[in-house]
Enzyme design. Structure first.
Site: not given
Length: 407
Positions: A145, A233, A262
């Site tokens: 993802f 990531d 985030k």
């Protein structure tokens, strides 16, 4: 009731009527939050065990972060990158130092950072590695993802993310996550055209999947030996979540490129970045990539305080210590009641539910009714990722509710 004077049911109905249905949120309307606790418009309190998919690693409204945001709001919020501002240099320098790198390319969202990393790898491949124009390839892992842009979904194996959004962007090869042999074979097939391997050190959306021991070291060795960039990531796994600043540290690995987001914005503003060496990020020239809001003064002010907190190391220590406790307690549930398996690292876990006992969504709703907020993924899994500032007492309270629902 909230400021509008409307109930949760009324506000949810209004949202359903006027917003696109790209999410399926739990039926709760939050009005305020502090630390690890949230309060809905009717005044009911909930323990946050999701932390905004790790965007809220420092909890809701952390006083240090809010103070920095308030101070900056009264000074300067945006210049665009047409001009310099007085926080930008410090933000880039300190984030690069935190990562052990040299250069930073700031963006806003995680998906933007992934897109930026893809462009970086391709440009580096053409300008530095010498790949023929238009032939650069990037290897990714199945069940990844990396966002929901058209490029990111082009190398997703999630049918819900891909279906009806083609044609898809070419240039990507998919191998099973955790399979070094398959990665080596893909590198062999591509010859010298592979420019990067893009991986999550822990796959979050897939259900907090931790790779087998030695996998990240193996990826690092393969990429280094083939002259290929290793792009990690760490948007969800980084910045303290797994008990270290970066999840790659669990195997003593330093990638060529960190992709961050985030928690970098402290749950206050969206901040993301690609961080790498001068050789890699130095390929960009003016007007080749950009973002109006990327690296804005407000974002940099908040992110600088996030970096300062990470340099102190307290949140990483808490994630490691409370994570050990979390996994011990969850391990006692594995194989009992509705719990089939538990995975994770640090203060982050995926709990697989026996489909015969309910879907992940149904279990999430049962927990919500008991004052605990989690979120399901892929049908039968719930994710647990509380703010790293949660107290042990509150964590145990939440685990008690989880035990009551699942056993």
């Amino acid at each position: 009731m909230g400021p509008s004077g409307k109930s949760s049911a009324e506000l949810i109905a209004a949202a359903e009527a006027h917003s696109a249905h790209n999410y399926h949120p739990l039926p709760v309307v939050i009005a305020s939050a502090r630390g690890a606790w949230m309060t809905d418009v009717e005044g009911r309190r909930y323990l946050d065990m999701l932390a905004g998919y790790s965007a809220l690693n420092f909890g809701h409204c952390h006083p240090r972060l809010i103070a920095e945001a308030k101070a900056q709001l009264g000074r300067l919020t945006l210049t665009s990158r047409a001009f310099h501002h007085d926080h930008f240099a410090a933000f880039c320098a300190r984030l690069a130092e935190l990562c052990g790198m040299e250069m930073v390319l700031p963006m806003n969202t995680g998906a933007e950072a992934v897109e930026t990393a893809v462009k970086t790898a391709r440009k580096w491949g053409y300008r530095v590695k010498g790949v023929p124009d238009g032939r650069a390839r990037i290897i990714v892992a199945a069940d990844n993802f990396h966002g929901r842009t058209t490029t990111a979904i082009s190398f997703s194996t999630d049918d819900d993310a891909r279906r009806d959004f083609g044609p898809y962007t070419p240039g990507f090869d998919t191998v099973p996550y955790g399979d070094l042999a398959a990665l080596g074979e893909a590198l062999d097939r591509n010859g010298d055209t592979t420019v990067a391997v893009l991986l999550e050190p822990v796959q979050g959306e897939a259900g907090v999947r931790v790779p087998p021991p030695g996998y990240l070291r193996g990826v690092r060795e393969l990429t280094r030996s083939r002259g290929v960039l290793f792009m990690a990531d760490e948007i969800q796994s980084g910045l303290g979540r797994t008990g270290t600043t970066f999840a790659c540290e669990h195997e003593g690995v330093v990638p060529d490129v960190y992709i961050l987001g985030k928690a970098l914005g402290g749950g206050v503003v969206p901040v993301s970045a690609v961080v790498s060496s001068a050789e890699v990020l130095g390929v960009f020239r003016p007007n080749e990539h950009g973002s109006t809001f990327g690296g804005n003064p407000l974002a940099c002010a908040v992110a600088l305080e996030v970096i300062a907190m990470l340099r102190e190391g307290e949140v990483q220590r808490r994630a490691a210590e409370l994570g050990e406790h979390l996994h011990h307690e969850l391990g006692l549930l594995a194989g009992q009641g509705a719990v089939l398996r538990v995975r994770g690292r640090g203060l982050w876990a995926g709990v697989d539910i026996d489909p015969a006992r309910g879907t992940g969504r149904e279990i999430s709703e049962l927990l919500m009714a008991r004052g605990v907020l989690v979120k399901d993924t892929h049908g039968s899994t719930i994710r647990i990722a509380p703010p790293l500032v949660i107290s042990k007492e509150d964590l145990d309270w939440g685990l008690g509710r989880l035990r009551a629902v699942l056993c």
